[in-house]
Design an enzyme around this catalytic site. Structure first.
Site, short mmCIF file in Angstrom:
data_model
loop_
_atom_site.label_atom_id
_atom_site.label_comp_id
_atom_site.label_asym_id
_atom_site.label_seq_id
_atom_site.Cartn_x
_atom_site.Cartn_y
_atom_site.Cartn_z
N GLY A 118 17.78 92.04 60.23
CA GLY A 118 18.38 90.96 59.47
C GLY A 118 19.83 90.73 59.85
N PHE B 107 14.55 92.16 59.03
CA PHE B 107 14.50 93.29 58.11
C PHE B 107 15.55 94.31 58.53
CE2 PHE B 107 11.69 97.18 56.82
CZ PHE B 107 12.50 97.42 55.72
N CYS B 108 16.39 94.74 57.58
CA CYS B 108 17.40 95.78 57.81
C CYS B 108 18.33 95.34 58.95
CB CYS B 108 16.72 97.11 58.07
SG CYS B 108 17.85 98.53 58.17
N VAL B 109 18.50 96.17 59.97
CA VAL B 109 19.37 95.80 61.09
C VAL B 109 18.84 94.55 61.78
CG1 VAL B 109 20.42 96.59 63.24
CG2 VAL B 109 19.99 98.21 61.40
#
Length: 567
Positions: free
Chosen positions: A303, A299-301
């Site tokens: 990812g 998720f987000c960073v």
């Protein structure tokens, strides 16, 4: 504070109101003659037609006020909550203030748009102008906010006393209170999905959650949350926990809990976050479960880190991951939205010179940037509520998480900024080496599920969409959720809110995909669970305890690391 009579208080407020209003109007009038360092503004000073039109409208508005008429020469944008109070419509004075401010706002925006500037410079100009205009809204000042004035009179100044106390408290905390922080506690009513910490090192704890079904997928799910905030946004409360949903769907779920690093870990690098974080979590989860492979989610960073990790695994011909899910994550940073306005060569070079080899990026710095991106949602409403009205913010779990920032090691942060936001090298095959091997996202051949959210101001959905074409997988699924960066991800099915868009094929142009996509009401969670089940590796009996003989439980979830808050 001593309370005088209401008349005396009203007189004092009226005098203050006059002074603030005159100062505010002088600032508005001074817009055409801004200092020379605002090159974008001085460059458009020559646009006399815009200036003449603006001054004529202001004169017309003033004439209407003097004669007792109303002139609606500018209206708030749809959804603008600054002027919701009746006084902004019914009181001639406040009606005038509102329209004068809106005219000034339109004028400054038109000046920026008329300037002949290169695209990056114009984007910065738009952002700077918007920040200034948002700050100068008359609703943000006690003397020009009708609700604040009425509250002060009604409470005989008590609201002003409370507001000052709130302000002093926030000064001590170093941030604006966005929620009733006393209403929440991690491990008490947040992050309470049952489980155990089964591994820890200097950078992460790894949580294994208790199964909720008699049988589970043979392959466990390993979640890599962002390291720039605490991990519990995916496990808020039972009715909106993504982790809880994944467990209830028949998965053995592991989640990385990043440490809120201190100076002693200021030497850690991007590769350390891969080796000590992502790779370690994947390996330990696989060993505990005895599975042939694991499924991974970033998720987000988290990812971005997962994408780099998968490219390293592909380069080493390792196949320990069966599928990958990217939630609101960027691998292509060619379109970074407003956050990119904060990043340039000079700024990155300064960071590299100060903390590039060792040191800490304070979490408060990142929190300020993220709040600034949505000042009208995350700054000014709380200035008005907390300081002008003297009220306490409501209890909201997502905003409690939002203000729980984390530090980052300088070397890791500087590497991330330069090679993604600034130079966008991660998307270029072989441009980077991670953990000793060249990174090529095109070598990622495993099935991928990509979720973007349509109103995401941190990871623009068009950038997240480009992950589909970057990875080399044949089995690709893209889903576009409604709402923003976190609310679009944390969208439980039980609430039956929002919608999402699906469709194939996946053309190069994101807009072309959207034009033919199908909107589906409700949460995307079940669609993802169905997709993940296809990569489960079959079923097995649910484990009766956490960990294994090698990895004994250390402490109950959510563990110590997630409870380390900035002070």
């Amino acid at each position: 504070m001593q309370h005088g009579s209401p008349d005396a208080l009203l007189s004092a407020i009226a005098q203050s109101s006059n002074e603030v209003t005159q100062g505010w109007m002088r600032l508005m009038a001074a817009a055409p003659a801004a200092p020379q360092n605002f090159s974008w503004l001085s460059a458009v000073q020559r646009n006399s037609a815009l200036q003449t039109e603006y001054l004529e409208k202001q004169a017309k508005l003033w004439s209407a006020l003097v004669s007792g008429r109303r002139e609606a020469l500018a209206e708030p944008q749809p959804g603008d909550r600054h002027f919701a109070a009746k006084a902004w419509r019914d009181n001639p004075y406040f009606d005038y203030l509102k329209h004068s401010y809106l005219l000034a706002s339109r004028y400054v925006e038109e000046l920026v748009e008329s300037a002949e500037l290169e695209r990056p410079v114009k984007e910065r100009a738009r952002f700077a102008a918007r920040q200034w205009l948002d700050a100068m809204c008359p609703a943000n000042f006690p003397a020009t906010n009708p609700d604040a004035l009425a509250q002060a009179i009604e409470s005989q100044g008590e609201s002003l006393t409370r507001g000052l106390a709130n302000l002093l408290g926030d000064v001590q905390k170093g941030r604006i209170s966005q929620t009733d922080e006393g209403a929440f506690e991690v491990g008490r009513n947040l992050a309470i999905t049952p489980g155990d910490v089964v591994f820890e090192n200097e950078l992460i704890q790894l949580i294994q959650y208790e199964p909720a079904t008699g049988e589970v997928a043979a392959r466990p799910l390993v979640i890599v949350p962002p390291c720039i905030n605490q991990s519990f946004n995916l496990d808020l409360q039972p009715d909106n926990s993504f982790v809880g949903h994944a467990v209830a769907s028949g998965n053995t779920v592991f989640m990385v809990s990043w440490r809120n690093v201190g100076p002693e870990l200021g030497h850690l690098t991007w590769d350390d976050y891969l080796e000590k974080g992502v790779f370690t979590a994947l390996r330990v989860a696989r060993e505990i479960s005895g599975a042939d492979q694991v499924n991974a989610l970033g998720f987000c960073v988290g990812g971005t880190l997962l994408g780099a990790a998968l490219a390293v695994l592909a380069a080493n011909d390792e196949h320990s991951v069966a599928s990958a899910t990217f939630l609101a994550a960027m691998l292509d940073f060619s379109e970074t939205g407003q956050i990119g306005l904060f990043i340039d060569e000079a700024g990155v070079a300064t960071r590299e010179a100060t903390i590039g080899s060792s040191g800490i990026l304070p979490g408060s710095d990142l929190a300020f940037v993220f709040s600034s991106l949505r000042a009208n949602d995350l700054v000014w409403p709380y200035v008005v509520n907390n300081y002008l009205l003297g009220s306490q913010p409501a209890a909201f779990d997502l905003l409690y998480w939002n203000c729980d920032s984390t530090n980052l090691p300088g070397p890791m942060y500087c590497y991330y900024l330069r090679n993604t936001y600034l130079e966008n090298k991660l998307r270029v095959p072989g441009a980077l080496q991670n953990c000793g091997v060249p990174v090529d996202l095109g070598d990622i051949a495993l099935p991928v599920f990509v979720l973007a959210t349509r109103e995401d101001h941190i990871v623009p959905w068009r950038s997240a969409y480009r992950t589909v074409s970057l990875v080399g997988a044949k089995d690709k699924t893209f889903v576009l959720g409604a709402s923003g960066h976190v609310a679009g991800v944390v969208n439980p099915m039980v609430k039956k809110r929002r919608s999402y868009w699906i469709g194939e094929p996946y053309p190069e142009d994101p807009e072309a995909w959207l034009s033919s996509a199908q909107e589906v009401p409700g949460s995307w969670w079940q669609r993802w669970s169905d997709w993940l089940a296809r990569h489960s590796g079959g079923k097995r009996k649910a484990p009766t305890h956490s960990g294994s003989s090698k990895y004994q439980p250390i402490e109950p979830a959510p563990g110590r690391y997630v409870k380390q808050r900035l002070h």
